[in-house]
Scaffold this motif. Sequence first.
Motif, PDB file in Angstrom:
ATOM      1  N   ILE A   1       0.861  -1.183   0.000  1.00 29.57           N
ATOM      2  CA  ILE A   1       0.000   0.000   0.000  1.00 29.57           C
ATOM      3  C   ILE A   1       0.894   1.227   0.000  1.00 29.57           C
ATOM      4  O   ILE A   1       1.802   1.341   0.833  1.00 29.57           O
ATOM      5  CB  ILE A   1      -0.948   0.009   1.219  1.00 29.57           C
ATOM      6  CG1 ILE A   1      -1.880  -1.200   1.155  1.00 29.57           C
ATOM      7  CG2 ILE A   1      -1.746   1.324   1.263  1.00 29.57           C
ATOM      8  CD1 ILE A   1      -2.780  -1.376   2.366  1.00 29.57           C
ATOM      9  N   VAL A   2       0.654   2.118  -0.963  1.00 25.35           N
ATOM     10  CA  VAL A   2       1.449   3.337  -1.087  1.00 25.35           C
ATOM     11  C   VAL A   2       0.525   4.550  -1.174  1.00 25.35           C
ATOM     12  O   VAL A   2      -0.594   4.449  -1.690  1.00 25.35           O
ATOM     13  CB  VAL A   2       2.379   3.306  -2.321  1.00 25.35           C
ATOM     14  CG1 VAL A   2       3.440   2.229  -2.180  1.00 25.35           C
ATOM     15  CG2 VAL A   2       1.595   3.102  -3.602  1.00 25.35           C
ATOM     16  N   GLU A   3       1.024   5.685  -0.678  1.00 18.27           N
ATOM     17  CA  GLU A   3       0.266   6.922  -0.813  1.00 18.27           C
ATOM     18  C   GLU A   3       0.550   7.515  -2.187  1.00 18.27           C
ATOM     19  O   GLU A   3       1.691   7.529  -2.649  1.00 18.27           O
ATOM     20  CB  GLU A   3       0.642   7.913   0.283  1.00 18.27           C
ATOM     21  CG  GLU A   3      -0.216   9.176   0.227  1.00 18.27           C
ATOM     22  CD  GLU A   3      -0.027  10.122   1.396  1.00 18.27           C
ATOM     23  OE1 GLU A   3      -0.640  11.192   1.360  1.00 18.27           O
ATOM     24  OE2 GLU A   3       0.722   9.784   2.330  1.00 18.27           O
ATOM     25  N   ILE A   4      -0.503   8.009  -2.822  1.00 12.01           N
ATOM     26  CA  ILE A   4      -0.400   8.646  -4.139  1.00 12.01           C
ATOM     27  C   ILE A   4      -0.581  10.148  -3.920  1.00 12.01           C
ATOM     28  O   ILE A   4      -1.624  10.587  -3.439  1.00 12.01           O
ATOM     29  CB  ILE A   4      -1.492   8.121  -5.103  1.00 12.01           C
ATOM     30  CG1 ILE A   4      -1.430   6.592  -5.224  1.00 12.01           C
ATOM     31  CG2 ILE A   4      -1.371   8.801  -6.465  1.00 12.01           C
ATOM     32  CD1 ILE A   4      -0.141   6.038  -5.775  1.00 12.01           C
ATOM     33  N   ARG A   5       0.450  10.916  -4.261  1.00 10.71           N
ATOM     34  CA  ARG A   5       0.406  12.365  -4.011  1.00 10.71           C
ATOM     35  C   ARG A   5       0.153  13.184  -5.273  1.00 10.71           C
ATOM     36  O   ARG A   5      -0.179  14.363  -5.186  1.00 10.71           O
ATOM     37  CB  ARG A   5       1.696  12.821  -3.349  1.00 10.71           C
ATOM     38  CG  ARG A   5       1.891  12.202  -1.974  1.00 10.71           C
ATOM     39  CD  ARG A   5       3.202  12.626  -1.353  1.00 10.71           C
ATOM     40  NE  ARG A   5       3.483  11.884  -0.153  1.00 10.71           N
ATOM     41  CZ  ARG A   5       3.155  12.287   1.064  1.00 10.71           C
ATOM     42  NH1 ARG A   5       2.520  13.405   1.236  1.00 10.71           N
ATOM     43  NH2 ARG A   5       3.477  11.545   2.108  1.00 10.71           N
ATOM     44  N   SER A   6       0.334  12.589  -6.437  1.00  7.45           N
ATOM     45  CA  SER A   6       0.109  13.332  -7.684  1.00  7.45           C
ATOM     46  C   SER A   6      -0.518  12.402  -8.712  1.00  7.45           C
ATOM     47  O   SER A   6      -0.481  11.181  -8.559  1.00  7.45           O
ATOM     48  CB  SER A   6       1.436  13.893  -8.213  1.00  7.45           C
ATOM     49  OG  SER A   6       2.331  12.839  -8.473  1.00  7.45           O
ATOM     50  N   ASN A   7      -1.089  13.005  -9.749  1.00  4.89           N
ATOM     51  CA  ASN A   7      -1.711  12.239 -10.830  1.00  4.89           C
ATOM     52  C   ASN A   7      -2.710  11.210 -10.301  1.00  4.89           C
ATOM     53  O   ASN A   7      -2.742  10.064 -10.742  1.00  4.89           O
ATOM     54  CB  ASN A   7      -0.624  11.572 -11.693  1.00  4.89           C
ATOM     55  CG  ASN A   7      -1.174  11.085 -13.026  1.00  4.89           C
ATOM     56  OD1 ASN A   7      -2.250  11.476 -13.456  1.00  4.89           O
ATOM     57  ND2 ASN A   7      -0.430  10.197 -13.671  1.00  4.89           N
ATOM     58  N   LYS A   8      -3.527  11.627  -9.349  1.00  8.61           N
ATOM     59  CA  LYS A   8      -4.494  10.715  -8.727  1.00  8.61           C
ATOM     60  C   LYS A   8      -5.541  10.200  -9.716  1.00  8.61           C
ATOM     61  O   LYS A   8      -6.053   9.107  -9.567  1.00  8.61           O
ATOM     62  CB  LYS A   8      -5.188  11.411  -7.557  1.00  8.61           C
ATOM     63  CG  LYS A   8      -4.238  11.759  -6.419  1.00  8.61           C
ATOM     64  CD  LYS A   8      -4.961  12.540  -5.334  1.00  8.61           C
ATOM     65  CE  LYS A   8      -4.014  12.950  -4.227  1.00  8.61           C
ATOM     66  NZ  LYS A   8      -4.701  13.752  -3.198  1.00  8.61           N
ATOM     67  N   LYS A   9      -5.807  10.995 -10.749  1.00  6.63           N
ATOM     68  CA  LYS A   9      -6.842  10.604 -11.725  1.00  6.63           C
ATOM     69  C   LYS A   9      -6.431   9.389 -12.559  1.00  6.63           C
ATOM     70  O   LYS A   9      -7.262   8.804 -13.239  1.00  6.63           O
ATOM     71  CB  LYS A   9      -7.169  11.784 -12.647  1.00  6.63           C
ATOM     72  CG  LYS A   9      -8.063  12.826 -12.020  1.00  6.63           C
ATOM     73  CD  LYS A   9      -9.519  12.413 -12.156  1.00  6.63           C
ATOM     74  CE  LYS A   9     -10.456  13.497 -11.689  1.00  6.63           C
ATOM     75  NZ  LYS A   9     -11.138  14.200 -12.741  1.00  6.63           N
ATOM     76  N   GLN A  10      -5.151   8.984 -12.505  1.00  9.47           N
ATOM     77  CA  GLN A  10      -4.759   7.776 -13.240  1.00  9.47           C
ATOM     78  C   GLN A  10      -5.502   6.552 -12.704  1.00  9.47           C
ATOM     79  O   GLN A  10      -5.583   5.532 -13.381  1.00  9.47           O
ATOM     80  CB  GLN A  10      -3.246   7.556 -13.165  1.00  9.47           C
ATOM     81  CG  GLN A  10      -2.747   7.160 -11.785  1.00  9.47           C
ATOM     82  CD  GLN A  10      -1.256   6.956 -11.734  1.00  9.47           C
ATOM     83  OE1 GLN A  10      -0.710   6.185 -12.517  1.00  9.47           O
ATOM     84  NE2 GLN A  10      -0.579   7.656 -10.826  1.00  9.47           N
ATOM     85  N   TYR A  11      -6.065   6.670 -11.497  1.00 14.45           N
ATOM     86  CA  TYR A  11      -6.817   5.567 -10.893  1.00 14.45           C
ATOM     87  C   TYR A  11      -8.321   5.793 -10.980  1.00 14.45           C
ATOM     88  O   TYR A  11      -9.085   5.202 -10.221  1.00 14.45           O
ATOM     89  CB  TYR A  11      -6.389   5.392  -9.431  1.00 14.45           C
ATOM     90  CG  TYR A  11      -4.926   5.034  -9.310  1.00 14.45           C
ATOM     91  CD1 TYR A  11      -4.482   3.745  -9.561  1.00 14.45           C
ATOM     92  CD2 TYR A  11      -3.986   6.000  -8.976  1.00 14.45           C
ATOM     93  CE1 TYR A  11      -3.140   3.417  -9.478  1.00 14.45           C
ATOM     94  CE2 TYR A  11      -2.639   5.684  -8.887  1.00 14.45           C
ATOM     95  CZ  TYR A  11      -2.225   4.403  -9.140  1.00 14.45           C
ATOM     96  OH  TYR A  11      -0.893   4.087  -9.058  1.00 14.45           O
ATOM     97  N   LEU A  12      -8.754   6.637 -11.919  1.00 10.81           N
ATOM     98  CA  LEU A  12     -10.165   6.984 -12.021  1.00 10.81           C
ATOM     99  C   LEU A  12     -11.065   5.761 -12.205  1.00 10.81           C
ATOM    100  O   LEU A  12     -12.141   5.692 -11.614  1.00 10.81           O
ATOM    101  CB  LEU A  12     -10.392   7.993 -13.150  1.00 10.81           C
ATOM    102  CG  LEU A  12     -11.814   8.539 -13.258  1.00 10.81           C
ATOM    103  CD1 LEU A  12     -12.218   9.278 -11.983  1.00 10.81           C
ATOM    104  CD2 LEU A  12     -11.948   9.455 -14.462  1.00 10.81           C
TER     105      LEU A  12
END
Length: 153
Positions: free
Chosen positions: A6-17
């Motif tokens: 499990i990792v935190e996503i700090r940028s480009n969050k919409k890649q997981y839309l």
Amino acid sequence: MEAMKIVEIRSNKKQYLDLLLLGDEQESMIDRYLDRGEMFVMTDVHEHAVAVAVVTNEGDGVLELKNLAVSPSYQRKGYGRQMIDYLCKHYRNVYQMLQVGTGDSVQTMSFYQSCNFIYSHTIPDFFTKHYDHPIIEGGRVLKDMIYFKRNLE
């Protein structure tokens, strides 16, 4: 169960839309919390996204789980529960409570109750007022937002 990271996503969050839309069907609603939220993604050994979660600081020691979604091929295998357990451990010294609002679907409500959440309150007609199309889960049109809470201490 496979070993997951499990990792935190700090940028480009919409890649997981695509995954986010499993947890919240309307992109404009996701846009209301995605930037201000902290996002976590669970990946398998091949770095494929298995699950996603977005939490927001609601003030007064309250953290809200705005989105929790598990990829269909991984559903009902404990990964959603594993993500919640991770969030509870990760935030337990920072926040006092994790709350989640969900539709009045028996399957979803029983999932949160099985993860040690207790009923908090209801917001009547939330889904009919805030979504531009009917949200259907378990063959029912969702109407009310049901809030559950879990102490993190």
